[in-house]
Design an enzyme around this catalytic site. Structure first.
Site, PDB file in Angstrom:
ATOM      1  N   HIS A  79       0.826  -1.208   0.000  1.00  0.00           N
ATOM      2  CA  HIS A  79       0.000   0.000   0.000  1.00  0.00           C
ATOM      3  C   HIS A  79       0.859   1.257   0.000  1.00  0.00           C
ATOM      4  O   HIS A  79       0.549   2.247  -0.676  1.00  0.00           O
ATOM      5  CB  HIS A  79      -0.930  -0.015   1.224  1.00  0.00           C
ATOM      6  N   GLU A  82       2.001   1.824  -3.440  1.00  0.00           N
ATOM      7  CA  GLU A  82       0.904   2.377  -4.252  1.00  0.00           C
ATOM      8  C   GLU A  82       0.880   3.898  -4.157  1.00  0.00           C
ATOM      9  O   GLU A  82       0.733   4.597  -5.165  1.00  0.00           O
ATOM     10  CB  GLU A  82      -0.430   1.792  -3.782  1.00  0.00           C
ATOM     11  N   HIS A  83       1.033   4.427  -2.960  1.00  0.00           N
ATOM     12  CA  HIS A  83       1.069   5.885  -2.779  1.00  0.00           C
ATOM     13  C   HIS A  83       2.278   6.497  -3.492  1.00  0.00           C
ATOM     14  O   HIS A  83       2.170   7.532  -4.160  1.00  0.00           O
ATOM     15  CB  HIS A  83       1.149   6.220  -1.290  1.00  0.00           C
ATOM     16  N   GLU A 159      -4.166   8.003   7.174  1.00  0.00           N
ATOM     17  CA  GLU A 159      -5.152   7.078   6.611  1.00  0.00           C
ATOM     18  C   GLU A 159      -5.447   5.948   7.596  1.00  0.00           C
ATOM     19  O   GLU A 159      -6.600   5.527   7.752  1.00  0.00           O
ATOM     20  CB  GLU A 159      -4.641   6.519   5.279  1.00  0.00           C
TER      21      GLU A 159
END
Length: 459
Positions: A79, A82-83, A159
């Protein structure tokens, strides 16, 4: 899954490059809905579905990597990466990436799951070359700078904090941990504050190099697209980045089964000062390749898939004990989950749990009525078709199918599989799944006596 593949065609390149192999997987009707696949010499697969009647196109790249590929120390790396791929390349800054798509009214995003990651852009058909160039640039030439890692670490921690503030989300992560324990499938996709804080550039860069090789990627495009043009533009973008140098490379096979350990009869209660108590009651489900998944889909729809479902009627309509109650299935390469979620006032949790448990036991013992099965088949068929009414959904279908199954199934074939489900099929899968000892995860302001009672409820 099944496909109707034409003979493989290999066309020599006029520029002397190694040949690509192209197949028609689904012929469509009059060219509409035709699905084709080209495999480039570097092992990159490109699948497209052509719909000449629309004016949009969605372009995506699927990576054969998810959170289950992480070690405990790398939890959250997929993840995190991904950012970072949105933060800039040698060609574009982070602002350039977002501005390019914004300037043509498009939308761009990405998502990370347990077994794959996807990056996509939806644009007008005339702007598809731009979307291809931007997304391919991100995937093949990300800089992954130290300063970007530090900045994005803060965003990811926010997040995680945002997710922690929503117990309706957290309870599903808690249920995964309850079922799978401290295994890759049991850990959160986002990672934890501790693991995200500890990740550094060296480890993330190694992870990127290992998992974003062209052999691990599937390119998917759907809408008003021309397959040959998409292949040409994608190939040019990857070759410009030097990403197709291994001419003998072959794509990685769909993820195989590793038989994840699953736990039965566990209860985890997380005390939180919330207005509602949130629960997930469930048990092992089916792997995504299990042929019984069609019957399980019908069972799931009838049990908790809509307003006419048993759980909705018994918990909400007849008794008003919860606003949200539903069942769901999750299928992975080697295993799956079946779960029932409900959110209710803390004082009602034992009543809600008993009703849910009773309904699961009834269906396990007696199956569903013919009327329920007929209604569920109709609902599942309709939602399957309606869910594919935009180019983004079509791109997701063909991209995920290629990555996870290595094959394609037409909508007609999917509807036929659903329609072929019989009451005996549903009764059999209900016994196989629902007769297993359930596990339970709960979040809420529960007292010790309530927690003890919850443990006894699933024993």
């Amino acid at each position: 899954m099944t496909s109707r593949s034409s003979a493989t065609t290999a066309r020599p390149s006029s520029e002397g490059r190694a040949v690509a192999r192209t197949q028609t997987l689904l012929p469509g009707k009059d060219g509409i809905g035709t699905v084709r696949r080209t495999t480039l010499p570097g092992g990159l697969r490109i699948v497209t579905e052509t719909l000449p009647s629309v004016r949009s196109a969605t372009f995506g790249i699927w990576a054969h990597v998810g959170s289950r590929d992480e070690t405990p120390a790398l939890n959250g790396a997929t993840h995190y990466l991904e950012h970072l791929l949105f933060k800039g390349t040698r060609k574009r800054s982070a602002l350039d990436i977002s501005a390019a798509v914004d300037a043509v009214g498009g939308e761009m995003n990405a998502f990370t799951a347990k077994e794959y990651t996807c990056y996509y852009a939806r644009v007008l058909d005339t702007d598809l070359p731009l979307a291809i160039d931007v997304v391919c640039d991100m995937l093949t030439d990300s800089l992954i700078l130290e300063e970007d890692i530090d900045v994005e670490r803060g965003a990811i921690l926010e997040e995680i904090a945002m997710t922690e503030d929503d117990p309706g989300d957290v309870v599903h992560d808690l249920f995964a941990r309850t079922m799978f324990g401290d295994t890759p499938l049991g850990r959160p996709v986002l990672g934890t504050v501790e693991t995200v804080t500890a990740l550094d550039r060296a480890r993330i860069a190694r992870f990127y190099k290992k998992h974003y090789d062209p052999t691990h990627l599937v390119v998917a495009a759907a809408g008003n697209v021309d397959h040959a043009t998409v292949v040409r533009q994608v190939r040019r973008a990857f070759e410009k980045a030097g990403a197709l140098t291994r001419t003998d490379a072959v794509p990685v096979a769909p993820r195989g089964g590793r038989r994840t350990i699953r736990t039965a009869g566990r209860v985890e209660v997380l005390g939180r000062k919330t207005e509602q108590a949130h629960l997930v009651l469930g048990m092992p489900g089916l792997a995504r390749t299990d042929e019984r998944r069609w019957a399980l889909g019908v069972l799931n729809t009838a049990l908790g898939g809509g307003m006419s479902s048993r759980l909705f009627q018994e918990v909400r309509e007849k008794r008003g004990l919860a606003y949200s109650v539903y069942s769901y299935t999750s299928g992975f390469a080697d295993c799956g989950l079946f779960g029932v979620y409900a959110g209710c006032r803390p004082g009602q949790i034992h009543d809600v749990l008993k009703i849910c448990r009773d309904e699961l036991d009834k269906v396990a013992a007696d199956g569903l009525t013919d009327e329920e099965i007929t209604r569920a088949i109709g609902q599942l068929s309709g939602s399957t078709v309606l869910g594919l009414e935009d180019t983004g959904a079509l791109m997701n279908r063909i991209g995920k199918s290629e990555l996870c199954w290595g094959d394609q199934m037409s909508v007609d074939d999917m509807l036929a599989r659903i329609a072929a489900v019989t009451p005996d099929d549903v009764r059999e899968v209900a016994r196989d799944v629902l007769e297993q000892r359930p596990s339970l995860s709960v979040i809420g302001p529960l007292k010790d006596k309530q927690a003890d009672r919850l443990h006894r409820a699933v024993s």
